[in-house]
Design a protein around this motif. Structure first.
Motif, mmCIF file in Angstrom:
data_model
loop_
_atom_site.group_PDB
_atom_site.id
_atom_site.type_symbol
_atom_site.label_atom_id
_atom_site.label_comp_id
_atom_site.label_asym_id
_atom_site.label_seq_id
_atom_site.Cartn_x
_atom_site.Cartn_y
_atom_site.Cartn_z
ATOM 1 N N ALA A 1 0.834 -1.206 0.000
ATOM 2 C CA ALA A 1 0.000 0.000 0.000
ATOM 3 C C ALA A 1 0.868 1.255 0.000
ATOM 4 C CB ALA A 1 -0.932 -0.009 1.207
ATOM 5 N N PHE A 2 1.909 1.273 0.837
ATOM 6 C CA PHE A 2 2.829 2.412 0.863
ATOM 7 C C PHE A 2 3.491 2.587 -0.500
ATOM 8 C CE2 PHE A 2 7.254 3.738 1.044
ATOM 9 C CZ PHE A 2 7.099 5.042 1.494
ATOM 10 N N GLU A 3 3.971 1.487 -1.063
ATOM 11 C CA GLU A 3 4.662 1.524 -2.356
ATOM 12 C C GLU A 3 3.739 2.085 -3.445
ATOM 13 O OE1 GLU A 3 7.151 -1.481 -5.310
ATOM 14 O OE2 GLU A 3 5.760 -2.328 -3.839
ATOM 15 N N GLU A 4 2.487 1.663 -3.473
ATOM 16 C CA GLU A 4 1.537 2.158 -4.472
ATOM 17 C C GLU A 4 1.381 3.670 -4.368
ATOM 18 O OE1 GLU A 4 -2.109 0.001 -3.900
ATOM 19 O OE2 GLU A 4 -1.234 -1.885 -4.605
ATOM 20 N N GLY A 5 1.234 4.175 -3.139
ATOM 21 C CA GLY A 5 1.082 5.610 -2.950
ATOM 22 C C GLY A 5 2.323 6.376 -3.351
ATOM 23 N N ALA A 6 3.484 5.890 -2.953
ATOM 24 C CA ALA A 6 4.747 6.586 -3.241
ATOM 25 C C ALA A 6 5.086 6.560 -4.725
ATOM 26 C CB ALA A 6 5.879 5.980 -2.417
ATOM 27 N N THR A 7 4.933 5.426 -5.374
ATOM 28 C CA THR A 7 5.241 5.364 -6.807
ATOM 29 C C THR A 7 4.225 6.173 -7.610
ATOM 30 O OG1 THR A 7 4.085 3.248 -7.056
ATOM 31 C CG2 THR A 7 6.468 3.157 -6.722
ATOM 32 N N GLY A 8 2.981 6.180 -7.154
ATOM 33 C CA GLY A 8 1.959 6.978 -7.812
ATOM 34 C C GLY A 8 2.258 8.470 -7.747
ATOM 35 N N ALA A 9 3.010 8.881 -6.728
ATOM 36 C CA ALA A 9 3.397 10.283 -6.572
ATOM 37 C C ALA A 9 4.726 10.587 -7.266
ATOM 38 C CB ALA A 9 3.489 10.630 -5.090
ATOM 39 N N GLY A 10 5.274 9.585 -7.974
ATOM 40 C CA GLY A 10 6.488 9.817 -8.752
ATOM 41 C C GLY A 10 7.793 9.448 -8.070
ATOM 42 N N HIS A 11 7.719 8.834 -6.897
ATOM 43 C CA HIS A 11 8.945 8.429 -6.201
ATOM 44 C C HIS A 11 9.429 7.085 -6.735
ATOM 45 C CE1 HIS A 11 8.396 11.714 -3.408
ATOM 46 N NE2 HIS A 11 7.161 11.300 -3.181
ATOM 47 N N LYS A 12 10.724 6.865 -6.667
ATOM 48 C CA LYS A 12 11.312 5.561 -7.013
ATOM 49 C C LYS A 12 11.396 4.750 -5.724
ATOM 50 C CE LYS A 12 15.277 3.253 -9.111
ATOM 51 N NZ LYS A 12 14.982 2.050 -8.415
ATOM 52 N N VAL A 13 10.743 3.618 -5.693
ATOM 53 C CA VAL A 13 10.689 2.783 -4.491
ATOM 54 C C VAL A 13 11.300 1.425 -4.791
ATOM 55 C CG1 VAL A 13 9.197 1.743 -2.739
ATOM 56 C CG2 VAL A 13 8.575 3.958 -3.735
ATOM 57 N N ASP A 14 12.300 1.046 -3.996
ATOM 58 C CA ASP A 14 12.881 -0.299 -4.059
ATOM 59 C C ASP A 14 12.473 -1.035 -2.797
ATOM 60 O OD1 ASP A 14 14.633 -0.339 -6.487
ATOM 61 O OD2 ASP A 14 15.539 1.383 -5.460
ATOM 62 N N VAL A 15 11.761 -2.148 -2.969
ATOM 63 C CA VAL A 15 11.359 -2.973 -1.835
ATOM 64 C C VAL A 15 12.232 -4.213 -1.821
ATOM 65 C CG1 VAL A 15 9.502 -4.304 -0.760
ATOM 66 C CG2 VAL A 15 8.974 -2.138 -1.928
ATOM 67 N N ILE A 16 12.917 -4.413 -0.711
ATOM 68 C CA ILE A 16 13.743 -5.601 -0.539
ATOM 69 C C ILE A 16 13.103 -6.483 0.522
ATOM 70 C CG2 ILE A 16 16.014 -6.502 0.102
ATOM 71 C CD1 ILE A 16 16.058 -4.874 -2.478
#
Length: 176
Positions: free
Chosen positions: A22-37
């Protein structure tokens, strides 16, 4: 912003992972690059306290395992998000190993771009967070001097609830 999420849950579809997604969806939707390990899928040993990184390695750990991938991402990250189920009032052992291995990359100073930190925690009970919060405050806020972007928790029936996921999606989307 480059965001590194370290997911310390071994459950691929568990409550912690749902919150991370859920966090990743919000952050990437706002244009941030998110790497989840998903650190539980990695081969990462605990710190050996050998001091190689500070004596001969010039900040490089002597161990050559999957932590190398995290070191690269950590060096470029503006923000780190620590996500974990609560085990015995603390973070999962897998995530704790990763944090211990920050020693070579974050001592005597933090990675150059790292400014912010947040934590996502899942537990069975509301009164189980003390150990994880102690690490968050001591290691990340006080020692590394990172900006506190918040601690997000879910316990009991809150785990997997849409309300919790919506809160994390909004949080990710609100980051500047």
């Amino acid at each position: 912003m480059k965001i590194l999420v370290l997911n310390g849950s071994p459950r691929p579809n568990g409550s912690t992972k749902q919150m991370v997604t859920a966090f990743e969806e919000g952050a990437t939707g706002a244009g941030h690059k998110v790497d989840v390990i998903d650190v539980c899928k990695k081969r990462i040993s605990g710190c050996l306290a050998c001091e190689y990184c500070h004596m001969k390695g010039h900040g490089t750990c002597v161990q050559k395992d999957d932590m190398q991938e995290i070191y690269v991402l950590l060096k470029e990250a503006d923000m780190i998000v620590l996500a974990s189920p609560i085990y015995y009032h603390g973070l999962s052992g897998q995530l704790k190993c990763v944090i211990d291995r920050f020693y070579s990359a974050a001592y005597p100073q933090k990675p150059p771009h790292l400014k912010k930190v947040a934590m996502i925690l899942s537990s069975g009970d509301a009164n189980m967070y003390d150990g994880a919060l102690f690490s968050f405050k001591g290691d990340f806020l006080d020692y590394l001097g990172l900006e506190d972007m918040g601690v997000f928790t879910a316990h009991g029936m809150e785990n997997g609830a849409e309300k919790q996921k919506d809160e994390l999606k909004k949080f990710g989307a609100s980051l500047k």
